[in-house]
Every structure is written in C-alpha cells, then in structure tokens.
Design an enzyme around this catalytic site. Structure first.
Site, mmCIF file in Angstrom:
data_model
loop_
_atom_site.group_PDB
_atom_site.id
_atom_site.type_symbol
_atom_site.label_atom_id
_atom_site.label_comp_id
_atom_site.label_asym_id
_atom_site.label_seq_id
_atom_site.Cartn_x
_atom_site.Cartn_y
_atom_site.Cartn_z
ATOM 1 N N LYS A 88 41.698 33.610 31.891
ATOM 2 C CA LYS A 88 40.836 34.776 32.076
ATOM 3 C C LYS A 88 40.225 35.199 30.750
ATOM 4 C CE LYS A 88 41.165 39.474 34.041
ATOM 5 N NZ LYS A 88 42.098 40.425 34.687
ATOM 6 N N SER A 168 40.778 42.296 38.795
ATOM 7 C CA SER A 168 39.736 41.795 37.916
ATOM 8 C C SER A 168 39.865 40.302 37.594
ATOM 9 C CB SER A 168 39.755 42.573 36.586
ATOM 10 O OG SER A 168 40.996 42.412 35.924
ATOM 11 N N SER A 192 45.338 43.289 39.835
ATOM 12 C CA SER A 192 44.324 42.328 39.397
ATOM 13 C C SER A 192 44.788 40.888 39.352
ATOM 14 C CB SER A 192 43.757 42.736 38.035
ATOM 15 O OG SER A 192 42.895 43.838 38.191
#
Length: 504
Positions: A88, A168, A192
């Site tokens: 990420k 996210s 997330s």
C-alpha cells in the site's frame, strides 16, 4: 490512467495496451501459478499489464518492479521463497515515492524502507510494487469515495468493476482478488484491511496493534494504526505475518511484539472448531436479509464443524464512535505532522495545515469530487485534555467493557459477525454508500485487538466476509479459527468477473 507513480523500474507503465496483448492477459485468468517463483512473478507482471493497465483497468497498482522475476529467483530457499508482495502506498519502500495518494507527496522519495519492508525482504519477499489507496487513508472527508486518490484515480472491484473496492487498502484488496500478486500489505485504522478483504472476496488480517511496526508509514493514529497481510487464504496471510511481525525500537507500541511472535502458520492445517465456544454478534448482522442468509450458512458450517454457538446481545454505545472520532482528529494532526516534518524528501508540506493549504491551492486536481472537512476539523482539535479523556473512554468501551467483557461473560473464545455488506456502486458525486449497521470491526479497531475477515459467500455475486475477533495478542488463535472455518465452509466463493455488475 497515467499517474506520477506509474513508472516501472526500468520501463514505462502504459495506460493502454494492444488488444492482442489484452486477450493474452485475460487468458491468464484460468492459468495455474507455477512452482518457480520467477515464473510466478512474470505471470503477475503480465496480469498487471492485462487487467490493471488495460482491459478492465482496475487501477489497483500504481507502480511495479520489472526486475521482480530476477529478484524472486535470487530469493529461493528463504522463508517466503521469492513470493511477490504488493505494498500500500502509505508504506515507504526504497524504490518509489510514498504518496498516501496525495499529489503533495508525489516527491516523497525518502530512499528508505519501512522496518516491516526490511523484514519482508530479509524473509525473501519481493516487493512487486505499490497499490493505490483512498487518499490520506480515507480521513480527509466524510463524503469521500473509497479507493479514489489524486495520484492513482479510482480503484475498481474486480468482482464488479462499477462497484467499490472499499478503503483505504482498496488497491491491495483488489490486486489480491485479481491475482496481481501472491499477497499484499494493507494498513488499517478502522476497517481499512478487513472491509476491502470482505468486498473483494479475500482474507484480510488486522493484527494486534503493536505486533507489526508502523515506522515510516504515513499515519493517522498511533493508537489504532497497524499494517497487516491480505491474501487469498488464511495460510498465506499467516505466512506473510511471519515475515513482517516483530519489535521495532523506533515504535514503542511494538515493545512486546517479539514476546508474541510465533510461527503463525503452525497448527493451521490441524486447527479444529470442535467444542469451541463462539460468540455470535446477532445485532451486528444488520438489516439485509440476504447478508443474514449468507451468515446463517456460515453458522451452520460452524455447527457441523463442532463449534458451540453462543448468542451475544450487544449494542454499540453512542459515545464509542464519538470518542474514537475525537481521538483520531487529535492524533491525525500530531502524528501526520510529525511524519511530514521528519520526511527526508523535498516535499512542499510539513504539517496538516500545509496539506490543507496545498489541497486548497490545487483544488481542481485534489478536490474535484469531495472536500477536506475532516482535515479542517483535525487542525482545530488542539485540546489535549479532552483528547486524552476521549481516548481513555473509547479504549475502555471497546476493550474492557467491549471485547474483554463479551468474551469473559459469555465464556467464548472469540466473536463473529459479517464483516460488512456487499460492495456498493462507485459514486464520485455522492460518495460512499457504506452500510454501517453491519459488522463489529470498530471494537477491534479501537481496542487494538486482532480482527480476521475470511470469505463466507456472496450476495448476487458480490463477496461477503466473516469476521473473527479476539482478545489482545490472540492473533495465532484467531488465524487458526479462520483456517478451520475455511475448511468447513460450504458456500462457494465467487471468482472475479472483471465486468460491470449490471452486465453479469
């Protein structure tokens, strides 16, 4: 879509591909992965080209390493054996800038690895690339669309490309579901990792806060932030956790991590639910009859596996959400400011106030769809005494009076509920249509306790996850429970279609 990070190591990353190459890539959908990690790495690069850059254009991967096959070959014989991992883009890696999705950090090339990435490489993991995310980890606006960032555009769910991949860690979830890598690393403050795992039909594990280092990760909250593995099954998630868990002297929260690090893959194949008492959080199933039906099938599978199901009567106290939000606002201003001021890169922002100003000055690119009202609230959250009281109460409600109490009073090993509802349509105009009545993940997020989401079925072809939540440092036990459920699961788990939902 082209973006500032859309550059491979040694070659350009193209936004469009020739149709012949696309068709060849789509043929990979049914192709089994090979035993040779170098060949695997090349398969993943081909899939990124065919499915992320072209075809459905998932926008899950924003940078990749063209040298991954050779790196995988060199890593054979190690713990991970050259397996590829996508990361990420709020986690620093030496190869690329770390942007958290913001154009303000397009030049945040720190030249360093986060400690968890150092561990990953030492274990023989190959950093295949960076994944898109909800900008600033989805804490800029209450009207945001999960999976959108100014750097990477909109991530699409491979099960239905007109639906959301949740945030996210949306890019990490979509990439694993689309088999663009062996596994990925996401981060979670509240939901997330587990939400994108659920809606993308994969496994996501939010470990106990303090098991994995947060150093050199663009932060929201030192109280709740953690990185964690995302994979296609529990065993792979556990293996990745083996590689990244451990004490980091620079992160005080991890002081006790080494005492709780174990071989998280041990016992997974033999794990049994026979005689295990499981707390069923009935009120957290929500109002959807279809989600409830999927959950009932999972409960029947658990019963057949020998589990003893105990009904749990629990209502979320209103002040839990209130005090969690106040905690996050205060810590965002301080923690993000500390990260920005300490970055060795030449970046134009050094505080949350600077980020707010940058967004305003670049509103056409940064705020075409939603604003930054949470950022503005956080910048005004300066009352430390009120913050400390809010954090104490939120932790008390989620931990001692939440998970701990429910486990003890009902004499159960862990708690289960649906993770969230099915993926909702992408709507950049109105923002997310998240179904907040489903799931109990906030308890694990605020307390910092482990939370695992495992696929349990689907609603109209859209995946739904089953949450396993347990006590602090019970990470290994939660993973074993998830693995045992995987074997007992009777529901079929859908494969990505790479088409719009209404076209299926």
């Amino acid at each position: 879509m082209l973006c500032p990070l859309a550059i491979a190591v040694g070659q350009g990353k193209h936004a469009t591909m020739k149709r012949a190459f696309l068709l060849a890539g789509l043929a990979l959908l049914a192709a089994p992965l090979r035993a040779d990690p170098a060949e695997d790495a090349q398969v993943y690069l081909d899939r990124i080209a065919a499915l992320d850059d072209a075809g459905p254009q998932l926008n899950a991967v924003i940078a990749f390493n063209a040298d991954a096959p050779e790196l995988a070959r060199q890593a054979q014989g190690t713990l991970l054996g050259g397996r590829t991992v996508l990361v990420k883009d709020n986690i620093e890696t030496v190869e690329w800038p770390t942007t958290a999705g913001s154009l303000a950090l397009a030049g945040n090339d720190t030249g360093r690895d986060a400690p968890l990435i150092t561990r990953l490489r030492q274990a023989g993991g190959v950093v295949l690339g960076k994944t898109n995310l909800s900008e600033w980890a989805n804490i800029r606006s209450t009207r945001s669309t999960s999976g959108w960032s100014a750097v990477g555009g909109q991530t699409r769910n491979p099960h239905a490309t007109d639906r959301n991949a949740c945030g996210s860690s949306s890019g990490s979830g979509a990439a694993v579901a689309a088999e663009l890598s062996w596994a990925a690393i996401g981060t979670e403050t509240d939901g997330s990792i587990t939400c994108p795992a659920s809606v993308n039909g994969i496994v996501g594990f939010k470990p106990t806060v303090g098991l994995v280092s947060r150093t050199h990760i663009v932060p929201i909250s030192h109280s709740q932030d953690t990185a964690g593995p995302m994979a296609r099954n529990v065993a792979d998630a556990a293996l990745l956790l083996n590689a990244i868990a451990g004490t980091d002297p620079a992160d005080a929260a991890t002081a006790d991590a080494d005492a709780h690090v174990t071989d998280f893959t041990a016992g997974l194949e033999a794990a049994s639910l026979s005689g295990v008492r499981i707390g069923v959080m009935r009120k957290q199933v929500g109002d959807s009859a279809k989600v409830a039906a999927v959950f009932e099938t999972a409960l029947e599978d658990l019963r057949k596996a020998g589990a003893q199901l105990v009904e749990i009567d629990y209502d979320f106290p209103n002040e839990l959400g209130r005090d969690e939000f106040q905690t996050l606002l205060f810590e965002l201003r301080e923690d993000l400011g500390a990260y920005l001021s300490g970055s060795p890169a030449d970046i134009p922002i050094r505080s949350l106030a600077d980020a707010i100003a940058f967004n305003q000055d670049n509103a056409d690119r940064e705020m075409p769809w939603f604003r930054q009202e949470i950022f503005v609230q956080a910048e005004a959250s300066t009352d430390r005494r009120a913050y400390e009281a809010a954090r104490r109460n939120a932790l008390h409600l989620a931990g001692e009076r939440g998970i701990d109490k429910l486990l003890h009073e009902n004499d159960v090993a862990f708690l289960i509920a649906p993770t969230t509802g099915p993926a909702w349509p992408i709507d950049l105009v109105m923002g997310d249509a998240y179904e907040g009545s489903i799931g109990a993940g906030t308890l694990a997020a605020v307390s910092g306790y482990p939370h695992l989401s495992v696929p349990m079925g689907a609603v109209h072809g859209l995946p739904i996850g089953l949450s396993f939540i347990g006590a602090r440092w019970e990470d290994a036990a939660i993973l074993q429970a998830g693995a045992a459920y995987e074997r007992a699961r009777s529901a079929s788990i859908p494969r990505p279609t790479f088409r719009r939902w209404q076209e299926q």
